[in-house]
Enzyme design. Structure first.
Site, short mmCIF file in Angstrom:
data_model
loop_
_atom_site.label_atom_id
_atom_site.label_comp_id
_atom_site.label_asym_id
_atom_site.label_seq_id
_atom_site.Cartn_x
_atom_site.Cartn_y
_atom_site.Cartn_z
N ARG A 121 0.86 -1.18 0.00
CA ARG A 121 0.00 0.00 0.00
C ARG A 121 0.90 1.23 0.00
O ARG A 121 2.11 1.13 0.16
CB ARG A 121 -0.98 0.02 1.19
CG ARG A 121 -0.59 -0.62 2.46
CD ARG A 121 0.48 0.09 3.25
NE ARG A 121 0.21 1.50 3.46
CZ ARG A 121 1.14 2.39 3.71
NH1 ARG A 121 2.42 2.04 3.77
NH2 ARG A 121 0.84 3.65 3.88
N GLY A 122 0.28 2.38 -0.21
CA GLY A 122 1.03 3.61 -0.44
C GLY A 122 1.13 3.84 -1.94
O GLY A 122 1.52 2.93 -2.68
N ALA A 123 0.76 5.04 -2.38
CA ALA A 123 0.63 5.29 -3.82
C ALA A 123 1.87 4.93 -4.63
O ALA A 123 1.77 4.21 -5.63
CB ALA A 123 0.22 6.75 -4.05
N ARG A 126 -7.36 -0.38 -7.00
CA ARG A 126 -7.51 0.74 -6.06
C ARG A 126 -7.77 2.01 -6.88
O ARG A 126 -6.92 2.41 -7.67
CB ARG A 126 -6.23 0.96 -5.22
CG ARG A 126 -5.72 -0.21 -4.42
CD ARG A 126 -6.52 -0.52 -3.16
NE ARG A 126 -6.73 0.59 -2.25
CZ ARG A 126 -5.89 0.96 -1.27
NH1 ARG A 126 -4.76 0.31 -1.10
NH2 ARG A 126 -6.21 1.94 -0.46
N GLN A 128 -2.07 2.38 10.10
CA GLN A 128 -0.78 2.47 9.41
C GLN A 128 0.25 3.26 10.22
O GLN A 128 1.45 2.99 10.16
CB GLN A 128 -0.94 3.12 8.04
CG GLN A 128 -1.74 2.29 7.05
CD GLN A 128 -3.20 2.71 6.99
OE1 GLN A 128 -3.78 3.09 8.00
NE2 GLN A 128 -3.80 2.65 5.81
N ASP A 132 -2.02 10.50 -2.04
CA ASP A 132 -2.37 9.48 -3.02
C ASP A 132 -2.74 10.09 -4.36
O ASP A 132 -2.62 9.43 -5.39
CB ASP A 132 -3.51 8.62 -2.49
CG ASP A 132 -3.02 7.67 -1.41
OD1 ASP A 132 -2.76 6.50 -1.74
OD2 ASP A 132 -2.88 8.10 -0.25
N ASN A 167 -5.53 12.14 0.55
CA ASN A 167 -4.63 11.32 1.36
C ASN A 167 -5.47 10.50 2.33
O ASN A 167 -6.70 10.63 2.37
CB ASN A 167 -3.62 12.21 2.10
CG ASN A 167 -2.47 11.40 2.67
OD1 ASN A 167 -1.85 10.60 1.97
ND2 ASN A 167 -2.16 11.59 3.94
N LYS A 168 -4.82 9.67 3.08
CA LYS A 168 -5.51 8.76 3.99
C LYS A 168 -6.53 9.50 4.84
O LYS A 168 -6.29 10.62 5.31
CB LYS A 168 -4.49 8.05 4.88
CG LYS A 168 -5.07 7.00 5.81
CD LYS A 168 -5.90 5.96 5.07
CE LYS A 168 -5.15 5.27 3.97
NZ LYS A 168 -6.01 4.31 3.21
#
Length: 357
Positions: A55-57, A98, A205, A246, A256-257
């Site tokens: 995960r993470g762009a 995603r 996270q 992201d 973002n998250k």
């Protein structure tokens, strides 16, 4: 797909590739277990992206590039037309995993552009070229993060107490990190930096990944619940905030998250700088503002359960947006590998994007 363990002390990267095998650390199991999964099939890579093994762009983009190569490797075609039709199907499957992280689509468009630009090559040569292209994308991501860190480090004063949300470190990239890369670069420059990490519900996270990374690096880190940030700001215990992204729209709105918008509003109220660190590949100049960014809605179990343990009443209605939008007016600066956009973020991003071409 197979599982192995690795506790190498060298500079950390969550994605490794060698001899036709992709290895990715299973981020769902950290910090309790460091398990590496091995992949040789594009469908398995797609599932790893969807289920947040990776995960993470930027990391998603790197994984997708390797997934596209695996898909291409298995295509049986006599000519370019037959290869292209099947390769598009591979990329479409990876793209469906995603919806918010633009680096996924950036990486897939890059490998497709490579194929289109080499339509006069044999299918064998296209496959060889795609492997090298995936390797190049992974290597470039680490170089990009280091450049970003160098550009952003001057924003963090010596002695700063820096709040971060989610995980924008090595685990979210090919290595080194975006927001944590800026922090790492500031520490490497001799600054004393202490990090305050939001736990980041519902996937934690910050608690599981950011805390693990920083503790591993010997950078002071204090974990807090998401709803504690405002209180610490009111007490003068936070000097600035830095997060990853992201997707960033052309005007500087940042996806973002989930919970990032809350942090930005609190920072504005308390006069605290709010920085975003992201590569140019995260900036989507095709979208005028954040209202056009698709927001992924994930399953209810991520909110109602902790592992196998149910925390909420059976059948309760749940909302679980994975991301939120922070308006550009709340963002002090956006750090990229080409430089830092401040003030008029839209103009700054246009200029930086032009340099990156």
């Amino acid at each position: 797909m197979t599982a192995t363990c690795n506790s190498s002390a060298r500079e950390f990267s969550p994605i490794e590739y060698s001899d036709g095998v992709l290895r990715m650390i299973d981020q769902r199991l950290l910090p309790g277990e460091e398990v590496w999964l091995e992949y040789t099939d594009f469908r398995a890579v797609a599932e790893a992206i969807r289920t947040m093994v990776v995960r993470g762009a930027p990391a998603i983009g790197v994984a997708a590039a390797y997934g596209a190569w695996f898909g291409a490797r298995d295509i049986e075609a006599e000519d370019f037309a037959g290869f292209w039709t099947k390769f598009e199907e591979v990329c479409d499957l990876l793209a469906a995993t995603r919806p918010t992280a633009v680096n996924l689509f950036w990486a897939l468009e890059r490998v497709k552009s490579f194929v289109r630009a080499n339509d006069n090559q044999s299918v064998v040569n296209l496959k060889i070229g795609l492997e090298y292209e995936a390797i190049a994308i992974a290597a470039e991501d680490i170089r990009t993060n280091r450049a970003m860190g160098k550009n952003g480090a001057p924003l963090l004063p010596d002695g700063a107490r820096v709040l971060t949300h989610c995980n924008a470190g090595a685990l979210a990239t090919g290595g080194y990190g975006t927001a944590l890369g800026v922090i790492r670069a500031a520490v490497a420059a001799g600054k004393k930096i202490a990090v305050i990490a939001d736990e980041t519900r519902p996937w934690l996270q910050g608690a599981r990944l950011t805390a693990w990374e920083l503790q591993r690096d010997g950078i002071p880190v204090t974990l807090i619940c998401d709803n504690m940030a405002g209180y610490l700001m009111s007490r003068g215990e936070i000097d600035c905030c830095i997060v990853g992204a992201d997707r960033i729209a052309a005007n500087g709105d940042v996806a973002n998250k989930i919970g990032t918008y809350t942090v930005a509003v609190l920072a504005k109220e308390h006069g605290i700088p709010f920085y975003v660190a992201a590569p140019l590949s995260t900036i989507d100049m095709s979208l005028p503002d954040g209202s056009h960014i698709p927001i992924e809605e994930r399953g209810a179990a991520e909110v109602t359960h902790s592992g196998d343990r149910q925390l909420a009443p059976e059948g309760i209605a749940v909302r679980n947006p994975a991301f939120d939008i922070t308006p550009a007016r709340l963002v002090t600066a956006i750090v990229t590998e080409q430089g830092v956009a401040k003030g008029d973020l839209a103009a700054g991003l246009r200029a930086l994007a032009g340099q990156g071409r």
